[in-house]
Design a protein around this motif. Structure first.
Motif, PDB file in Angstrom:
ATOM      1  N   ASP A  25       0.828  -1.205   0.000  1.00  0.00           N
ATOM      2  CA  ASP A  25       0.000   0.000   0.000  1.00  0.00           C
ATOM      3  C   ASP A  25       0.866   1.260   0.000  1.00  0.00           C
ATOM      4  N   VAL A  26       1.798   1.315  -0.927  1.00  0.00           N
ATOM      5  CA  VAL A  26       2.724   2.444  -0.953  1.00  0.00           C
ATOM      6  C   VAL A  26       2.000   3.734  -1.307  1.00  0.00           C
ATOM      7  N   LYS A  27       2.565   4.835  -0.839  1.00  0.00           N
ATOM      8  CA  LYS A  27       1.979   6.153  -1.046  1.00  0.00           C
ATOM      9  C   LYS A  27       3.012   7.070  -1.695  1.00  0.00           C
ATOM     10  N   PRO A  28       2.582   8.140  -2.329  1.00  0.00           N
ATOM     11  CA  PRO A  28       3.550   9.058  -2.947  1.00  0.00           C
ATOM     12  C   PRO A  28       4.579   9.576  -1.946  1.00  0.00           C
ATOM     13  N   GLU A  29       4.185   9.731  -0.697  1.00  0.00           N
ATOM     14  CA  GLU A  29       5.128  10.227   0.309  1.00  0.00           C
ATOM     15  C   GLU A  29       6.185   9.197   0.696  1.00  0.00           C
ATOM     16  N   ASP A  30       6.065   7.978   0.198  1.00  0.00           N
ATOM     17  CA  ASP A  30       7.112   6.973   0.408  1.00  0.00           C
ATOM     18  C   ASP A  30       8.255   7.129  -0.606  1.00  0.00           C
ATOM     19  N   THR A  31       8.071   8.015  -1.563  1.00  0.00           N
ATOM     20  CA  THR A  31       9.113   8.252  -2.564  1.00  0.00           C
ATOM     21  C   THR A  31      10.383   8.774  -1.900  1.00  0.00           C
ATOM     22  N   ALA A  32      11.479   8.077  -2.136  1.00  0.00           N
ATOM     23  CA  ALA A  32      12.753   8.438  -1.506  1.00  0.00           C
ATOM     24  C   ALA A  32      13.837   7.488  -2.001  1.00  0.00           C
ATOM     25  N   VAL A  33      15.064   7.824  -1.663  1.00  0.00           N
ATOM     26  CA  VAL A  33      16.151   6.858  -1.803  1.00  0.00           C
ATOM     27  C   VAL A  33      16.200   6.057  -0.504  1.00  0.00           C
ATOM     28  N   TYR A  34      16.162   4.760  -0.627  1.00  0.00           N
ATOM     29  CA  TYR A  34      16.166   3.874   0.529  1.00  0.00           C
ATOM     30  C   TYR A  34      17.564   3.294   0.718  1.00  0.00           C
ATOM     31  N   TYR A  35      18.065   3.445   1.935  1.00  0.00           N
ATOM     32  CA  TYR A  35      19.405   2.974   2.271  1.00  0.00           C
ATOM     33  C   TYR A  35      19.324   1.846   3.281  1.00  0.00           C
TER      34      TYR A  35
ATOM     35  N   GLY B  64      23.705  -1.477   8.576  1.00  0.00           N
ATOM     36  CA  GLY B  64      23.809  -2.531   9.567  1.00  0.00           C
ATOM     37  C   GLY B  64      24.978  -2.324  10.500  1.00  0.00           C
ATOM     38  N   HIS B  65      24.840  -2.845  11.698  1.00  0.00           N
ATOM     39  CA  HIS B  65      25.945  -2.843  12.670  1.00  0.00           C
ATOM     40  C   HIS B  65      26.514  -4.251  12.629  1.00  0.00           C
ATOM     41  N   LEU B  66      27.671  -4.372  11.999  1.00  0.00           N
ATOM     42  CA  LEU B  66      28.213  -5.675  11.628  1.00  0.00           C
ATOM     43  C   LEU B  66      29.617  -5.885  12.198  1.00  0.00           C
ATOM     44  N   GLN B  67      29.943  -7.132  12.441  1.00  0.00           N
ATOM     45  CA  GLN B  67      31.279  -7.483  12.891  1.00  0.00           C
ATOM     46  C   GLN B  67      31.976  -8.272  11.796  1.00  0.00           C
ATOM     47  N   GLY B  68      33.150  -7.836  11.423  1.00  0.00           N
ATOM     48  CA  GLY B  68      33.924  -8.570  10.437  1.00  0.00           C
ATOM     49  C   GLY B  68      34.782  -9.644  11.092  1.00  0.00           C
ATOM     50  N   TYR B  69      35.506 -10.384  10.277  1.00  0.00           N
ATOM     51  CA  TYR B  69      36.362 -11.437  10.818  1.00  0.00           C
ATOM     52  C   TYR B  69      37.573 -10.884  11.556  1.00  0.00           C
ATOM     53  N   ASP B  70      37.776  -9.573  11.444  1.00  0.00           N
ATOM     54  CA  ASP B  70      38.823  -8.940  12.247  1.00  0.00           C
ATOM     55  C   ASP B  70      38.331  -8.588  13.643  1.00  0.00           C
ATOM     56  N   ALA B  71      37.101  -8.985  13.964  1.00  0.00           N
ATOM     57  CA  ALA B  71      36.465  -8.776  15.272  1.00  0.00           C
ATOM     58  C   ALA B  71      36.027  -7.338  15.515  1.00  0.00           C
ATOM     59  N   GLN B  72      36.166  -6.480  14.540  1.00  0.00           N
ATOM     60  CA  GLN B  72      35.759  -5.091  14.690  1.00  0.00           C
ATOM     61  C   GLN B  72      34.282  -4.913  14.324  1.00  0.00           C
ATOM     62  N   TRP B  73      33.565  -4.167  15.173  1.00  0.00           N
ATOM     63  CA  TRP B  73      32.177  -3.803  14.903  1.00  0.00           C
ATOM     64  C   TRP B  73      32.163  -2.412  14.273  1.00  0.00           C
ATOM     65  N   ASN B  74      31.392  -2.266  13.211  1.00  0.00           N
ATOM     66  CA  ASN B  74      31.238  -0.981  12.541  1.00  0.00           C
ATOM     67  C   ASN B  74      29.839  -0.855  11.945  1.00  0.00           C
ATOM     68  N   ASP B  75      29.479   0.377  11.642  1.00  0.00           N
ATOM     69  CA  ASP B  75      28.236   0.637  10.915  1.00  0.00           C
ATOM     70  C   ASP B  75      28.543   0.710   9.430  1.00  0.00           C
ATOM     71  N   TYR B  76      27.739   0.027   8.658  1.00  0.00           N
ATOM     72  CA  TYR B  76      27.927  -0.002   7.212  1.00  0.00           C
ATOM     73  C   TYR B  76      26.652   0.473   6.517  1.00  0.00           C
ATOM     74  N   TRP B  77      26.837   1.198   5.421  1.00  0.00           N
ATOM     75  CA  TRP B  77      25.719   1.731   4.645  1.00  0.00           C
ATOM     76  C   TRP B  77      25.841   1.295   3.195  1.00  0.00           C
ATOM     77  N   GLY B  78      24.688   1.021   2.588  1.00  0.00           N
ATOM     78  CA  GLY B  78      24.661   0.753   1.164  1.00  0.00           C
ATOM     79  C   GLY B  78      24.619   2.047   0.372  1.00  0.00           C
ATOM     80  N   GLN B  79      24.622   1.903  -0.948  1.00  0.00           N
ATOM     81  CA  GLN B  79      24.624   3.057  -1.835  1.00  0.00           C
ATOM     82  C   GLN B  79      23.235   3.647  -2.037  1.00  0.00           C
ATOM     83  N   GLY B  80      22.218   2.903  -1.683  1.00  0.00           N
ATOM     84  CA  GLY B  80      20.859   3.401  -1.824  1.00  0.00           C
ATOM     85  C   GLY B  80      20.169   2.888  -3.068  1.00  0.00           C
ATOM     86  N   THR B  81      18.854   2.770  -2.980  1.00  0.00           N
ATOM     87  CA  THR B  81      18.048   2.370  -4.130  1.00  0.00           C
ATOM     88  C   THR B  81      16.822   3.279  -4.189  1.00  0.00           C
ATOM     89  N   GLN B  82      16.514   3.767  -5.378  1.00  0.00           N
ATOM     90  CA  GLN B  82      15.428   4.736  -5.534  1.00  0.00           C
ATOM     91  C   GLN B  82      14.081   4.023  -5.565  1.00  0.00           C
TER      92      GLN B  82
END
Length: 120
Positions: free
Chosen positions: A84-94, A97-115
């Motif tokens: 039930d999408v609405k015109p106001e849902d128009t946006a770039v969606y990113y 995630g808060h992820l841990q790599g094999y180096d044991a470091q936790w970081n925030d990661y972002w995608g490039q976005g999808t329109q």
């Protein structure tokens, strides 16, 4: 290197449905949460929905009852079912995630976005 990639955006008409997907890959050892944010032209980026790997979900009020976030642990993926999408849902969606790599470091990661464009 850990990264997240979105897919599934596009042009839909009001009242229709769309499903976004996001994959975390590149050496992900653990995930605390993943989520979806969106940014419309001239507006600040806002949280749409998030889910912890313990299945706790959170939604912004404007999408409650219409959008559903889910995750697949085996695939390190998160999805956003938009109904039930609405015109106001128009946006770039990113995806992020808060992820841990094999180096044991936790970081925030972002995608490039999808329109996502909702228009008749």
């Amino acid at each position: 290197q850990v990264h997240v990639v979105e897919s599934g955006g596009g042009l839909v008409r009001p009242g229709e449905s769309l499903r976004l997907s996001c994959l975390a890959s590149g050496g992900v050892f653990s995930i605390y949460y993943m989520g979806w944010h969106r940014q419309a032209p001239g507006k600040q980026r806002e949280l749409v929905a998030s889910i912890t790997w313990g299945d706790k979900t959170n939604y912004t009020d404007s999408v409650k009852g219409r959008f559903t976030i889910s995750r697949d642990k085996a695939k390190n993926s998160v999805y956003l079912q938009m109904n039930d999408v609405k015109p106001e849902d128009t946006a770039v969606y990113y995806c992020n995630g808060h992820l841990q790599g094999y180096d044991a470091q936790w970081n925030d990661y972002w995608g490039q976005g999808t329109q996502v464009t909702v228009s008749s």
